[in-house]
Design a protein around this motif. Structure first.
Motif, PDB file in Angstrom:
ATOM      1  N   GLY A   1      -0.327 -19.401   4.902  1.00 58.44           N
ATOM      2  CA  GLY A   1      -1.648 -18.918   5.288  1.00 58.44           C
ATOM      3  C   GLY A   1      -1.654 -17.409   5.151  1.00 58.44           C
ATOM      4  O   GLY A   1      -0.693 -16.750   5.535  1.00 58.44           O
ATOM      5  N   ILE A   2      -2.723 -16.860   4.593  1.00 51.58           N
ATOM      6  CA  ILE A   2      -2.803 -15.408   4.419  1.00 51.58           C
ATOM      7  C   ILE A   2      -4.109 -14.874   5.008  1.00 51.58           C
ATOM      8  O   ILE A   2      -5.178 -15.451   4.816  1.00 51.58           O
TER       9      ILE A   2
ATOM     10  N   ASN B   1      -8.741  -5.870   5.512  1.00 53.37           N
ATOM     11  CA  ASN B   1      -9.402  -5.175   4.418  1.00 53.37           C
ATOM     12  C   ASN B   1      -9.472  -3.661   4.680  1.00 53.37           C
ATOM     13  O   ASN B   1     -10.529  -3.115   5.015  1.00 53.37           O
ATOM     14  N   THR B   2      -8.333  -2.995   4.515  1.00 52.05           N
ATOM     15  CA  THR B   2      -8.285  -1.550   4.739  1.00 52.05           C
ATOM     16  C   THR B   2      -9.022  -0.796   3.643  1.00 52.05           C
ATOM     17  O   THR B   2      -9.465   0.328   3.866  1.00 52.05           O
TER      18      THR B   2
ATOM     19  N   GLU C   1      -1.429  -9.205   5.392  1.00 52.46           N
ATOM     20  CA  GLU C   1      -1.338  -8.087   4.459  1.00 52.46           C
ATOM     21  C   GLU C   1      -2.473  -7.121   4.749  1.00 52.46           C
ATOM     22  O   GLU C   1      -3.471  -7.488   5.353  1.00 52.46           O
ATOM     23  N   GLU C   2      -2.313  -5.890   4.304  1.00 53.49           N
ATOM     24  CA  GLU C   2      -3.362  -4.888   4.440  1.00 53.49           C
ATOM     25  C   GLU C   2      -3.679  -4.335   3.066  1.00 53.49           C
ATOM     26  O   GLU C   2      -2.776  -4.131   2.259  1.00 53.49           O
ATOM     27  N   GLY C   3      -4.968  -4.102   2.799  1.00 56.58           N
ATOM     28  CA  GLY C   3      -5.369  -3.539   1.519  1.00 56.58           C
ATOM     29  C   GLY C   3      -6.620  -4.197   0.999  1.00 56.58           C
ATOM     30  O   GLY C   3      -7.483  -4.630   1.758  1.00 56.58           O
ATOM     31  N   ASP C   4      -6.686  -4.329  -0.299  1.00 53.52           N
ATOM     32  CA  ASP C   4      -7.794  -4.961  -1.000  1.00 53.52           C
ATOM     33  C   ASP C   4      -7.569  -6.473  -0.997  1.00 53.52           C
ATOM     34  O   ASP C   4      -6.513  -6.947  -1.420  1.00 53.52           O
TER      35      ASP C   4
ATOM     36  N   HIS D   1      -1.404 -11.012  -5.259  1.00 55.95           N
ATOM     37  CA  HIS D   1       0.014 -10.660  -5.129  1.00 55.95           C
ATOM     38  C   HIS D   1       0.773 -11.785  -4.411  1.00 55.95           C
ATOM     39  O   HIS D   1       1.871 -12.178  -4.832  1.00 55.95           O
ATOM     40  N   ALA D   2       0.207 -12.315  -3.335  1.00 53.39           N
ATOM     41  CA  ALA D   2       0.858 -13.393  -2.585  1.00 53.39           C
ATOM     42  C   ALA D   2       1.018 -14.644  -3.443  1.00 53.39           C
ATOM     43  O   ALA D   2       2.055 -15.319  -3.380  1.00 53.39           O
ATOM     44  N   ILE D   3       0.011 -14.960  -4.250  1.00 53.09           N
ATOM     45  CA  ILE D   3       0.087 -16.128  -5.135  1.00 53.09           C
ATOM     46  C   ILE D   3       1.284 -15.989  -6.073  1.00 53.09           C
ATOM     47  O   ILE D   3       2.069 -16.924  -6.240  1.00 53.09           O
ATOM     48  N   LYS D   4       1.416 -14.815  -6.645  1.00 45.31           N
ATOM     49  CA  LYS D   4       2.516 -14.578  -7.596  1.00 45.31           C
ATOM     50  C   LYS D   4       3.859 -14.492  -6.882  1.00 45.31           C
ATOM     51  O   LYS D   4       4.844 -15.085  -7.320  1.00 45.31           O
TER      52      LYS D   4
END
Length: 161
Positions: free
Chosen positions: A38-39, A43-44, A95-98, A105-108
């Motif tokens: 789960g992710i 959204n920073t 995660e933080e970011g876009d 990134h998580a998928i990969k």
């Protein structure tokens, strides 16, 4: 020959659609013996945009970020609780970011086979369509995508396991 366990990643954003997607992801993981991730992405990027546009002050940014981090933990705890009730282990990711970049990134990184998303919200403007993170994930993710609809049926399936 070594058996490969398929991996499923559910995107969580605190919406009712995401809750339905979480239930379906737990169902799929249980029925098909998949590894469940789960992710939640804080959204920073959007938060920084609000500060740069002077909608938020720097001081408000830190407070809002703390609230967003607390929400992320709350939403992932909800997934963990739903999964534990059905005997399904979960790998929680914050995660933080876009949003788009972090989910991709998580998928990969985790070599995900299926990305589970809640039903997409209606498109209000052409601009929304072009910049909607979920729409971009559906179009560009390197794995299969499962869009979850029909909350009533999903709740029935979740309850059946």
């Amino acid at each position: 020959m070594m058996k490969i366990t398929p991996k499923i990643l559910v995107y969580i954003d605190g919406t009712e659609e995401a809750l339905t997607a979480m239930r379906y992801a737990v169902y799929m993981a249980k029925i098909h013996q998949m590894e469940l991730y789960g992710i939640h992405v804080i959204n920073t990027k959007a938060l920084n945009d609000l500060v740069n546009a002077k909608i938020f002050l720097q001081m408000e940014q830190a407070e809002y970020l703390n609230d967003m981090q607390a929400d992320a933990h709350k939403h992932l705890d909800e997934l963990i609780h739903l999964a534990e009730r059905k005997g399904v282990p979960v790998h929680p990711l914050i995660e933080e970011g876009d949003v788009y970049k972090e989910v991709m990134h998580a998928i990969k990184q985790e070599q995900v086979d299926i990305l589970v998303l809640g039903e997409l919200s209606p498109i209000r403007t052409r601009r929304d369509d072009q910049h909607n993170d979920m729409e971009r994930l559906v179009r560009n993710a390197p794995c299969s995508i499962f869009l979850v609809k029909d909350k009533k049926r999903v709740n029935h399936l979740y309850s059946s396991i």
